[in-house]
Design an enzyme around this catalytic site. Structure first.
Site, PDB file in Angstrom:
ATOM      1  N   GLY A 188       0.835  -1.192   0.000  1.00  0.00           N
ATOM      2  CA  GLY A 188       0.000   0.000   0.000  1.00  0.00           C
ATOM      3  C   GLY A 188       0.867   1.238   0.000  1.00  0.00           C
ATOM      4  O   GLY A 188       2.030   1.195   0.416  1.00  0.00           O
ATOM      5  N   GLN A 214       3.184  10.002   1.064  1.00  0.00           N
ATOM      6  CA  GLN A 214       4.452   9.292   1.244  1.00  0.00           C
ATOM      7  C   GLN A 214       5.435   9.578   0.115  1.00  0.00           C
ATOM      8  O   GLN A 214       6.627   9.314   0.257  1.00  0.00           O
ATOM      9  CB  GLN A 214       4.219   7.777   1.330  1.00  0.00           C
ATOM     10  CG  GLN A 214       3.560   7.338   2.633  1.00  0.00           C
ATOM     11  CD  GLN A 214       3.406   5.827   2.684  1.00  0.00           C
ATOM     12  OE1 GLN A 214       2.476   5.288   2.111  1.00  0.00           O
ATOM     13  NE2 GLN A 214       4.312   5.155   3.356  1.00  0.00           N
ATOM     14  N   CYS A 221       5.468  -0.123   7.824  1.00  0.00           N
ATOM     15  CA  CYS A 221       5.143   1.032   6.983  1.00  0.00           C
ATOM     16  C   CYS A 221       6.374   1.362   6.145  1.00  0.00           C
ATOM     17  O   CYS A 221       7.492   1.373   6.661  1.00  0.00           O
ATOM     18  CB  CYS A 221       4.774   2.227   7.866  1.00  0.00           C
ATOM     19  SG  CYS A 221       4.436   3.728   6.929  1.00  0.00           S
ATOM     20  N   LEU A 222       6.165   1.644   4.868  1.00  0.00           N
ATOM     21  CA  LEU A 222       7.285   1.973   3.986  1.00  0.00           C
ATOM     22  C   LEU A 222       8.004   3.242   4.439  1.00  0.00           C
ATOM     23  O   LEU A 222       9.166   3.449   4.097  1.00  0.00           O
ATOM     24  CB  LEU A 222       6.796   2.131   2.545  1.00  0.00           C
ATOM     25  CG  LEU A 222       6.238   0.858   1.892  1.00  0.00           C
ATOM     26  CD1 LEU A 222       5.682   1.170   0.501  1.00  0.00           C
ATOM     27  CD2 LEU A 222       7.290  -0.232   1.814  1.00  0.00           C
ATOM     28  N   HIS A 240      -4.700   1.750   7.491  1.00  0.00           N
ATOM     29  CA  HIS A 240      -3.353   2.317   7.489  1.00  0.00           C
ATOM     30  C   HIS A 240      -3.260   3.474   6.485  1.00  0.00           C
ATOM     31  O   HIS A 240      -2.718   4.536   6.788  1.00  0.00           O
ATOM     32  CB  HIS A 240      -2.364   1.196   7.142  1.00  0.00           C
ATOM     33  CG  HIS A 240      -0.920   1.585   7.189  1.00  0.00           C
ATOM     34  ND1 HIS A 240      -0.057   1.131   8.158  1.00  0.00           N
ATOM     35  CD2 HIS A 240      -0.189   2.375   6.366  1.00  0.00           C
ATOM     36  CE1 HIS A 240       1.150   1.633   7.924  1.00  0.00           C
ATOM     37  NE2 HIS A 240       1.104   2.395   6.845  1.00  0.00           N
ATOM     38  N   GLU A 241      -3.831   3.271   5.283  1.00  0.00           N
ATOM     39  CA  GLU A 241      -3.757   4.315   4.246  1.00  0.00           C
ATOM     40  C   GLU A 241      -4.615   5.527   4.605  1.00  0.00           C
ATOM     41  O   GLU A 241      -4.210   6.671   4.379  1.00  0.00           O
ATOM     42  CB  GLU A 241      -4.170   3.766   2.879  1.00  0.00           C
ATOM     43  CG  GLU A 241      -3.298   2.646   2.330  1.00  0.00           C
ATOM     44  CD  GLU A 241      -1.808   2.912   2.440  1.00  0.00           C
ATOM     45  OE1 GLU A 241      -1.380   4.070   2.431  1.00  0.00           O
ATOM     46  OE2 GLU A 241      -1.067   1.928   2.554  1.00  0.00           O
ATOM     47  N   HIS A 273      -2.761   7.540   7.001  1.00  0.00           N
ATOM     48  CA  HIS A 273      -1.726   8.328   6.316  1.00  0.00           C
ATOM     49  C   HIS A 273      -2.321   9.626   5.779  1.00  0.00           C
ATOM     50  O   HIS A 273      -1.746  10.698   5.928  1.00  0.00           O
ATOM     51  CB  HIS A 273      -1.171   7.552   5.108  1.00  0.00           C
ATOM     52  CG  HIS A 273       0.074   6.762   5.398  1.00  0.00           C
ATOM     53  ND1 HIS A 273       1.205   7.309   5.963  1.00  0.00           N
ATOM     54  CD2 HIS A 273       0.377   5.459   5.175  1.00  0.00           C
ATOM     55  CE1 HIS A 273       2.140   6.377   6.083  1.00  0.00           C
ATOM     56  NE2 HIS A 273       1.660   5.236   5.616  1.00  0.00           N
TER      57      HIS A 273
HETATM   58 ZN    ZN Z   1       2.530   3.421   5.772  1.00  0.00          ZN
END
Ligand code: ZN
Length: 171
Positions: free
Chosen positions: A49, A54, A91-92, A133-134, A137
């Protein structure tokens, strides 16, 4: 398909990750380009995702890819949520770490597609976790903001067995 440039993924210290993203009002070619760049960047990471902030774009846009299905979410909003589950999450934007995060087990999200058409999507398990999660964000919230303490963060390399868990994939 033409290969597009991947965008660098910003890390948690960047202010844009702590600010609410703006609603999309134009469903035009630049949105479609952004969605493609996001999918390319997510796959390259690799992750399951990615939210637009991000990669430095403060718009309410997110992509999720699970089981070879890409879900594009523009202006997503959670409309229903039930159940509760605690599982590992990464998380990236927080590379190298995971933590156990409490999430709803099932959610229904209302969003627009790339053409501005409204749709609803239901998710459970990892898909529900990725949706939450998104949306977090896009509201400027990272999963570390949901922890009681940063000491709950676990270095992924210290727990190689857990790296295999799909829920530790970067979202
Ligand atoms: Zn994330």
């Amino acid at each position: 398909m033409r290969t597009m440039a991947n965008r660098p993924i910003l890390t948690a210290d960047e202010p844009i990750l702590h600010q609410r993203a703006k609603k999309v009002t134009h469903f035009d070619a630049s949105l479609h380009r952004l969605l493609q760049e996001m999918v390319d960047t997510m796959r390259d990471a690799p992750g399951i995702g990615l939210a637009a902030n991000q990669i430095g774009v403060p718009l309410q846009v997110a992509v999720i890819e699970l089981e070879e299905k890409v879900t594009e979410l523009v202006n997503p909003q959670m409309v229903r949520a039930s159940g509760e589950v605690i599982d590992w999450e990464g998380c990236l934007s927080i590379p190298g770490f995971v933590a156990e995060v409490r999430r709803h087990a099932r959610v229904t999200v209302k969003a627009r597609d790339r053409h501005g058409k409204e749709f609803r999507v239901k998710g459970e398990d990892l898909f529900a976790r990725a949706l939450q999660h998104e949306i977090d964000h896009l509201n400027g919230t990272l999963y570390i903001d949901c922890l009681d303490s940063l000491e709950e963060l676990v270095r992924v390399s210290e727990h190689p067995s857990e790296v295999e868990e799909p829920t530790t994939a970067g979202i």
